[in-house]
Design a protein around this motif. Structure first.
Motif, PDB file in Angstrom:
ATOM      1  N   UNK A  64      -6.311   4.745  -1.594  1.00 38.70           N
ATOM      2  CA  UNK A  64      -5.310   5.727  -2.013  1.00 38.70           C
ATOM      3  C   UNK A  64      -5.139   6.891  -1.027  1.00 38.70           C
ATOM      4  N   UNK A  65      -6.217   7.309  -0.399  1.00 44.26           N
ATOM      5  CA  UNK A  65      -6.122   8.409   0.565  1.00 44.26           C
ATOM      6  C   UNK A  65      -5.793   7.923   1.979  1.00 44.26           C
ATOM      7  N   UNK A  66      -5.627   6.608   2.153  1.00 40.96           N
ATOM      8  CA  UNK A  66      -5.269   6.046   3.453  1.00 40.96           C
ATOM      9  C   UNK A  66      -6.419   5.889   4.409  1.00 40.96           C
ATOM     10  N   UNK A  67      -7.628   6.224   3.977  1.00 42.83           N
ATOM     11  CA  UNK A  67      -8.771   6.210   4.895  1.00 42.83           C
ATOM     12  C   UNK A  67      -9.210   4.807   5.309  1.00 42.83           C
ATOM     13  N   UNK A  68      -8.883   3.802   4.523  1.00 43.06           N
ATOM     14  CA  UNK A  68      -9.218   2.417   4.850  1.00 43.06           C
ATOM     15  C   UNK A  68      -7.957   1.570   4.719  1.00 43.06           C
ATOM     16  N   UNK A  69      -7.669   0.814   5.772  1.00 38.54           N
ATOM     17  CA  UNK A  69      -6.503  -0.071   5.769  1.00 38.54           C
ATOM     18  C   UNK A  69      -6.975  -1.475   6.122  1.00 38.54           C
ATOM     19  N   UNK A  70      -6.730  -2.429   5.222  1.00 39.83           N
ATOM     20  CA  UNK A  70      -7.013  -3.839   5.502  1.00 39.83           C
ATOM     21  C   UNK A  70      -5.700  -4.484   5.906  1.00 39.83           C
TER      22      UNK A  70
END
Length: 107
Positions: free
Chosen positions: A38-44
């Motif tokens: 949700x905070x964009x810190x991890x993108x798969x």
């Protein structure tokens, strides 16, 4: 030998700007975002299949730091694709190239 390749680099930009740069590069490369925190810190994400390479599964993790942000990138062979002897070396080259493209966008 593992086919997973990882790299890390420091960005002088804040986490939100760095995430936006990652998203821009992925869109330019026609990669598919599979999921995002949700905070964009991890993108798969999944890279696009090319003439010479199967799709790769990737992850980008952005962590805020004192003066910017830290980025960890990883790429691995898609679980539905057959492994090959040179995957580890090819993936390392691909992850370094991706990191360079993101750093170029950040400026």
């Amino acid at each position: 030998m593992s086919s997973t390749a990882t790299t890390t680099f420091h960005s002088n930009a804040d986490a939100a700007t760095t995430v936006a740069a990652i998203q821009q590069v992925l869109a330019t490369k026609k990669s598919t975002v599979l999921g995002q925190a949700p905070d964009g810190s991890t993108i798969d994400f999944q890279t696009k299949k090319t003439l010479f390479n199967w799709e790769l599964l990737g992850r980008a993790i952005v962590t805020p730091a004192a003066s910017g942000s830290e980025v960890q990138l990883s790429l691995d062979v898609h679980h539905n694709r057959p492994p090959a002897l040179m995957d580890g070396m090819k993936n390392k080259k691909a992850v370094e190239k991706l990191a360079g493209q993101i750093q170029t966008v950040i400026g």
